[in-house]
Design a protein around this motif. Sequence first.
Motif, PDB file in Angstrom:
ATOM      1  N   LEU A 141       0.810  -1.218   0.000  1.00  0.00           N
ATOM      2  CA  LEU A 141       0.000   0.000   0.000  1.00  0.00           C
ATOM      3  C   LEU A 141       0.845   1.271   0.000  1.00  0.00           C
ATOM      4  CD1 LEU A 141      -2.829   1.189   0.012  1.00  0.00           C
ATOM      5  CD2 LEU A 141      -2.885   0.931   2.496  1.00  0.00           C
ATOM      6  N   PRO A 142       1.923   1.357   0.789  1.00  0.00           N
ATOM      7  CA  PRO A 142       2.723   2.592   0.782  1.00  0.00           C
ATOM      8  C   PRO A 142       3.352   2.944  -0.566  1.00  0.00           C
ATOM      9  CG  PRO A 142       3.206   1.321   2.751  1.00  0.00           C
ATOM     10  CD  PRO A 142       2.343   0.455   1.881  1.00  0.00           C
ATOM     11  N   ILE A 143       3.803   1.947  -1.342  1.00  0.00           N
ATOM     12  CA  ILE A 143       4.510   2.260  -2.592  1.00  0.00           C
ATOM     13  C   ILE A 143       3.623   3.051  -3.558  1.00  0.00           C
ATOM     14  CG2 ILE A 143       5.624   1.292  -4.642  1.00  0.00           C
ATOM     15  CD1 ILE A 143       7.303   1.204  -2.039  1.00  0.00           C
ATOM     16  N   PRO A 144       2.481   2.520  -4.009  1.00  0.00           N
ATOM     17  CA  PRO A 144       1.667   3.311  -4.946  1.00  0.00           C
ATOM     18  C   PRO A 144       1.072   4.560  -4.316  1.00  0.00           C
ATOM     19  CG  PRO A 144       0.533   1.300  -4.331  1.00  0.00           C
ATOM     20  CD  PRO A 144       1.908   1.178  -3.789  1.00  0.00           C
ATOM     21  N   SER A 145       0.862   4.544  -2.990  1.00  0.00           N
ATOM     22  CA  SER A 145       0.352   5.751  -2.330  1.00  0.00           C
ATOM     23  C   SER A 145       1.384   6.868  -2.387  1.00  0.00           C
ATOM     24  CB  SER A 145      -0.018   5.445  -0.869  1.00  0.00           C
ATOM     25  OG  SER A 145      -1.075   4.515  -0.794  1.00  0.00           O
ATOM     26  N   LEU A 146       2.640   6.531  -2.110  1.00  0.00           N
ATOM     27  CA  LEU A 146       3.714   7.525  -2.219  1.00  0.00           C
ATOM     28  C   LEU A 146       3.808   8.069  -3.636  1.00  0.00           C
ATOM     29  CD1 LEU A 146       6.449   5.701  -0.117  1.00  0.00           C
ATOM     30  CD2 LEU A 146       5.783   8.092   0.243  1.00  0.00           C
ATOM     31  N   VAL A 147       3.740   7.170  -4.619  1.00  0.00           N
ATOM     32  CA  VAL A 147       3.891   7.578  -6.019  1.00  0.00           C
ATOM     33  C   VAL A 147       2.753   8.491  -6.449  1.00  0.00           C
ATOM     34  CG1 VAL A 147       3.942   6.765  -8.409  1.00  0.00           C
ATOM     35  CG2 VAL A 147       5.242   5.541  -6.656  1.00  0.00           C
TER      36      VAL A 147
END
Length: 405
Positions: A141-147
């Motif tokens: 969840l953090p990876i695409p949210s950060l992007v």
Amino acid sequence: MTESFPVSRPPGCPFDPAARYADYRRTEAPVKVSTPAGVDAYLISRYDEVRALLRDSRLSSRLAPSDHVVPDADLDREVESGSILQVDGAAHKRLRRLLATEFAAKRMEAMRPRIAAMIDERIDAMLAAGGPVDLVQEFALPIPSLVICELLGVPYEDRQEFQERSALLVRVDGWTDEIGRAGDELNQYIAGLVMAKQARREDDTLSRLITRGEELGTPLTVPELVTVGVTLLIAGHETTANMIALSTLALLRNPDQLEKLRNDPALAPAAAEELLRYLSVVHFGLFRQATDDLPVGPLTIDAGSYLIAALSSANRDETVFPDPDRLDVERPAAAHVAFGFGPHQCLGQQLARIELQEVFTRLYRRVPTLRLAVPFEQIDYRDNTLVYGVTALPVSWDAPPPAEI
């Protein structure tokens, strides 16, 4: 005879579409199904017919993509201004034209180093904390949210503002007051961002959309910008987050394929395409309505009828993908329809591909002993949401040996 629409995956086979799709693909005519929305629809299950229909201008996208699985959905409601998923014709072309530059392959490729760095940072944090961890919350969840936050100009510290609300908004098991409040609150949050960016432009997608619309003489209104912003925010993290976690589970269940990918990072692009095909996380398909009579196989479907393009079935079509129920990260390239097809094909597909490729290149090599921390049978799945995935993915790994002194 009208059959019920298959809304769940086979018990014990969480990666496969409903078993009935294989039977439907062998029938000459589309099968008519009754849907939870309370209407009958023609189920289009073959690859060639799905592609042909999704590019046919006689099919309208004015209905939400998964309205057919929402109990008693209001199919006559007005389309929200700026809803690129639902507008047709000139209105869709206008929005697509404004957004296309933002998601062009060259611009997305320029983001690859930054995405790779984000992934490495999350792996570092995960390794430092030690296992077991929930891979969904700590990584997927953090990876695409950060992007998507960086792309749109949304402060990452506000992620709780949209993650919890979007999780409600992608549910398809019926309308509740809680979902209504979540939609209103997310709209208000994005409206505040839009108005701030109208006053002070920055280097982000929302700011550039405002500027580009003005330059082209087709400025987006605040309601349009809010709808576009909410759509991109939800689509930009929900689909990829679920793909990262579900792909990891699929690879852990197919250790020979994981080993190939770990030993040869050059397989990452092929593996991403294969897992997109194999998992088809937009698992209920796409809902459309005919605006004119149109032939499908031996039938002529009347104007006004509803149709469902079954993406997960098309991606398992035996005539296109040999041995389609087998995961093969070395499968020769073939054009799957996991991102849809035609004028409404997913705008963010190149961004999703890069995120998946970089995860596949890094995660499994840096954490070579990654494994499930619970029995496979205890994993819970998101059957009641627009995007299929796992609710949590507890994983662990072997700690590295202590450094010699």
